[in-house]
Motif scaffolding. Structure first.
Motif, mmCIF file in Angstrom:
data_model
loop_
_atom_site.group_PDB
_atom_site.id
_atom_site.type_symbol
_atom_site.label_atom_id
_atom_site.label_comp_id
_atom_site.label_asym_id
_atom_site.label_seq_id
_atom_site.Cartn_x
_atom_site.Cartn_y
_atom_site.Cartn_z
ATOM 1 N N ASP A 202 0.825 -1.215 0.000
ATOM 2 C CA ASP A 202 0.000 0.000 0.000
ATOM 3 C C ASP A 202 0.855 1.259 0.000
ATOM 4 O OD1 ASP A 202 -2.251 -1.535 0.003
ATOM 5 O OD2 ASP A 202 -2.709 -1.274 2.127
ATOM 6 N N ASP A 203 1.901 1.270 0.831
ATOM 7 C CA ASP A 203 2.739 2.468 0.952
ATOM 8 C C ASP A 203 3.425 2.819 -0.359
ATOM 9 O OD1 ASP A 203 2.070 2.664 3.588
ATOM 10 O OD2 ASP A 203 3.941 1.852 4.374
ATOM 11 N N TRP A 204 3.982 1.803 -1.026
ATOM 12 C CA TRP A 204 4.730 2.087 -2.253
ATOM 13 C C TRP A 204 3.805 2.249 -3.455
ATOM 14 C CZ3 TRP A 204 9.335 3.916 -1.582
ATOM 15 C CH2 TRP A 204 9.979 3.643 -0.379
ATOM 16 N N LEU A 205 2.630 1.652 -3.394
ATOM 17 C CA LEU A 205 1.614 1.907 -4.419
ATOM 18 C C LEU A 205 1.164 3.370 -4.329
ATOM 19 C CD1 LEU A 205 -0.029 0.497 -6.653
ATOM 20 C CD2 LEU A 205 -1.754 -0.050 -4.934
ATOM 21 N N LYS A 206 1.035 3.848 -3.097
ATOM 22 C CA LYS A 206 0.650 5.251 -2.886
ATOM 23 C C LYS A 206 1.730 6.190 -3.427
ATOM 24 C CE LYS A 206 -0.562 8.535 0.784
ATOM 25 N NZ LYS A 206 -0.746 8.708 2.258
ATOM 26 N N LYS A 207 2.997 5.882 -3.146
ATOM 27 C CA LYS A 207 4.086 6.733 -3.650
ATOM 28 C C LYS A 207 4.127 6.705 -5.182
ATOM 29 C CE LYS A 207 9.124 7.432 -3.314
ATOM 30 N NZ LYS A 207 9.044 8.864 -2.980
ATOM 31 N N CYS A 208 3.922 5.531 -5.762
ATOM 32 C CA CYS A 208 3.890 5.405 -7.218
ATOM 33 C C CYS A 208 2.762 6.259 -7.798
ATOM 34 C CB CYS A 208 3.694 3.930 -7.581
ATOM 35 S SG CYS A 208 3.782 3.572 -9.340
ATOM 36 N N LYS A 231 -1.104 -6.058 -9.342
ATOM 37 C CA LYS A 231 -1.281 -7.501 -9.552
ATOM 38 C C LYS A 231 -0.817 -8.320 -8.348
ATOM 39 C CE LYS A 231 0.700 -7.331 -13.701
ATOM 40 N NZ LYS A 231 1.237 -7.739 -15.025
ATOM 41 N N ALA A 232 0.063 -7.732 -7.519
ATOM 42 C CA ALA A 232 0.555 -8.449 -6.334
ATOM 43 C C ALA A 232 -0.417 -8.371 -5.162
ATOM 44 C CB ALA A 232 1.900 -7.880 -5.906
ATOM 45 N N LEU A 233 -1.402 -7.477 -5.231
ATOM 46 C CA LEU A 233 -2.392 -7.367 -4.153
ATOM 47 C C LEU A 233 -3.249 -8.630 -4.090
ATOM 48 C CD1 LEU A 233 -3.541 -3.677 -4.750
ATOM 49 C CD2 LEU A 233 -2.228 -4.501 -2.788
ATOM 50 N N VAL A 249 -7.772 -0.767 -6.488
ATOM 51 C CA VAL A 249 -7.801 -0.224 -7.847
ATOM 52 C C VAL A 249 -8.896 0.827 -7.972
ATOM 53 C CG1 VAL A 249 -8.294 -0.769 -10.262
ATOM 54 C CG2 VAL A 249 -6.790 -2.263 -8.930
ATOM 55 N N ASP A 250 -10.076 0.540 -7.426
ATOM 56 C CA ASP A 250 -11.179 1.507 -7.490
ATOM 57 C C ASP A 250 -10.849 2.792 -6.739
ATOM 58 O OD1 ASP A 250 -12.599 -0.254 -9.008
ATOM 59 O OD2 ASP A 250 -13.897 -0.969 -7.387
ATOM 60 N N GLN A 251 -10.112 2.665 -5.630
ATOM 61 C CA GLN A 251 -9.696 3.865 -4.892
ATOM 62 C C GLN A 251 -8.764 4.727 -5.741
ATOM 63 O OE1 GLN A 251 -7.993 2.706 -1.104
ATOM 64 N NE2 GLN A 251 -9.822 1.571 -0.489
ATOM 65 N N SER A 335 -10.653 -3.540 -12.064
ATOM 66 C CA SER A 335 -11.564 -2.634 -11.370
ATOM 67 C C SER A 335 -12.951 -3.267 -11.205
ATOM 68 C CB SER A 335 -11.687 -1.325 -12.153
ATOM 69 O OG SER A 335 -12.709 -0.509 -11.622
ATOM 70 N N GLY A 336 -13.684 -2.750 -10.242
ATOM 71 C CA GLY A 336 -15.054 -3.226 -10.038
ATOM 72 C C GLY A 336 -16.069 -2.381 -10.774
ATOM 73 N N VAL A 337 -15.606 -1.368 -11.523
ATOM 74 C CA VAL A 337 -16.514 -0.491 -12.274
ATOM 75 C C VAL A 337 -16.096 -0.459 -13.733
ATOM 76 C CG1 VAL A 337 -17.030 0.937 -10.270
ATOM 77 C CG2 VAL A 337 -15.105 1.543 -11.730
ATOM 78 N N TYR A 338 -17.011 -0.031 -14.587
ATOM 79 C CA TYR A 338 -16.709 0.080 -16.018
ATOM 80 C C TYR A 338 -15.749 1.244 -16.272
ATOM 81 C CZ TYR A 338 -20.449 -3.170 -17.332
ATOM 82 O OH TYR A 338 -21.227 -4.283 -17.491
ATOM 83 N N PHE A 339 -15.006 1.141 -17.375
ATOM 84 C CA PHE A 339 -14.121 2.215 -17.807
ATOM 85 C C PHE A 339 -14.978 3.427 -18.166
ATOM 86 C CE2 PHE A 339 -11.279 4.540 -20.595
ATOM 87 C CZ PHE A 339 -10.023 4.290 -20.063
#
Length: 463
Positions: A202-208, A231-233, A249-251, A335-339
């Motif tokens: 989570d921390d490094w995904l946030k920084k990315c 993909k690692a989540l 992903v949705d967040q 994602s859980g939603v449409y593009f």
């Protein structure tokens, strides 16, 4: 024997010294023996002697490693010893095999370092970053080894930050960004953390995410890391019929990531159009010898030269476009939603209508839009990532109303694939699918695009 010029005698001496230390270290009741041996080692400059030669010999280095590891484990490795190890690496005439062996040795010892020794090591590693690509790749290998051996997580922040500082900058060499070291060290620490503790990811995904939103760092490196971390989540289904992966992903999408990616890609495509148009105009205005807009080879050469100016670091314009499309495809599929429909239209107009450069029609573009209509089996199953209303708008307002002469090959191929699919639909379809089928069939009547496309690309229909 440690003074001998004969390799066999020197190896025997180092081996005997290692054996004496190992035996003494195993005797936990009597510490006087190992203390006496270490005192003898210090008084006779044994460490300096064994690091003087033959470090390209693997069997010799293994014995040296045994000695250094005992010194480290019993807190007898001094700053001077570490300086000696580092001096071997720093010598200008040091053989490549010796550098490799020394980095491997440091990797083994670092797991036993106290905080002060770790600080010394990382200070030296930071100064090492400006060296050759080959040396930096060894450094990355060492950092990866440090992560694997860091069971107590005491080096986590230092290791990841250093790898980040090496591979993420725009100026980083392409070879360094091509390796997966950053992903590997982050996921290694995620695995070492307690069960169900995803704070590292989570921390490094946030920084990315933050650096992508700010337009900092190498976009290719960050986009690849974003895909890898997502993909690692964990993707196991929760009681609420969602997954941790989908929620994250949705967040990211809710915070504007997908909009940022689409906008940035479209800006790059617009820059490509502008650069190509300017290059062509310059050739025409200067009346360059042999140049004519009707000469396909000459136009291609000018176009290629213009596109070559739009790269980033070691990555070409096309590399960057592909990475953006692949990242959006992965995010959309997970994602859980449409593009978002408006973003889909914007991308279509940028990449499929009169594309600035023929290579925009390559596989990533086709795959992205195909997954929107037909699903993404690699990541998200058979569910389309475009909502039916978005598919209908793309068909009615974008595909079938555009000039057939300016349609990208990918667009024509996709249209015909959809046409063949809906014509083969069973009678029992839901209302939304029926609308799509009706839209495609109506296009046959009201638009000449499909007719001209079929004649331009007859092989498409055969496929």
């Amino acid at each position: 024997m440690l003074e001998s010029s004969s390799f066999n005698k020197l190896l025997s001496g180092v081996r005997e010294c290692n054996k004496l230390l190992q035996d003494a270290a195993r005797d936990r009741r009597d510490r006087s023996q190992i203390q006496a041996l270490i005192q003898w080692i210090e008084q006779n400059d044994v460490v300096q002697r064994i690091l003087r030669t033959n470090l390209h010999q693997k069997q010799y280095v293994q014995e040296v490693q045994g000695i250094m590891k005992v010194l480290t484990q019993h807190q007898f490795l001094t700053a001077e010893h570490l300086d000696m190890l580092w001096a071997v690496i720093e010598k200008e005439d040091t053989y490549e095999a010796v550098k490799t062996h020394m980095f491997e040795l440091l990797g083994e010892l670092a797991a036993c370092f106290v905080p002060e020794q770790l600080n010394m090591l990382f200070a030296k590693l930071e100064r090492r970053q400006e060296r050759s690509v080959q040396d930096t790749k060894r450094l990355l290998t060492l950092l990866q080894h440090l992560a694997l051996s860091d069971k107590e997580l005491k080096m986590e922040r230092k290791v990841i930050e250093m790898v980040w500082s090496i591979v993420v900058p725009v100026t980083a060499h392409k070879e360094l960004q091509d390796c997966k070291t950053l992903t590997q060290v982050i996921t290694t620490y995620a695995d070492l953390a307690q069960d169900n503790d995803w704070d590292v990811l989570d921390d490094w995904l946030k920084k990315c995410f933050q650096e992508l939103m700010a337009g900092q760092g190498s976009q290719v490196a960050l986009l690849r890391l974003m895909r890898d971390l997502v993909k690692a989540l964990p993707s196991e289904l929760r009681p609420n019929n969602s997954t941790y992966q989908t929620e994250k992903v949705d967040q990211l999408i809710d915070k504007g990531l997908m909009t940022k990616l689409v906008d940035t890609l479209c800006v790059r495509v617009a820059a490509a159009r502008k650069a190509i148009a300017a290059a062509k105009a310059e050739q025409v205005n200067s009346k360059a010898a042999g140049f004519s807009l009707s000469d396909e080879a000459a136009v291609t050469a000018v176009t290629d030269a213009a596109i070559a100016t739009l790269g980033e670091g070691g990555w070409s314009y096309l590399d960057i476009i592909k990475e953006y499309l692949m990242t959006m495809r992965v995010l959309a599929a997970l994602s859980g939603v449409y593009f978002d429909g408006h973003l889909a239209e914007k991308l279509w107009d940028a990449l499929m209508v009169n594309p600035p450069y023929h290579e925009d029609q390559l596989q990533p573009t086709q795959t992205f839009f195909r997954s929107g209509f037909q699903g993404d089996k690699q990541y998200g199953g058979n569910a389309a990532t475009f909502e039916h209303s978005t598919q209908q708008v793309l068909l009615e307002k974008h595909m079938v109303l555009q000039d057939a002469s300016k349609v990208a090959f990918a667009a024509a191929k996709l249209f015909i694939d959809i046409f063949q699919k809906v014509c083969g639909m069973p009678q029992a379809v839901d209302g939304a699918e029926l609308v799509i089928k009706s839209t495609v069939c109506d296009a046959l009547v009201v638009v000449p695009m499909l007719h001209s496309t079929v004649w331009q690309f007859p092989v498409l229909v055969q496929q």
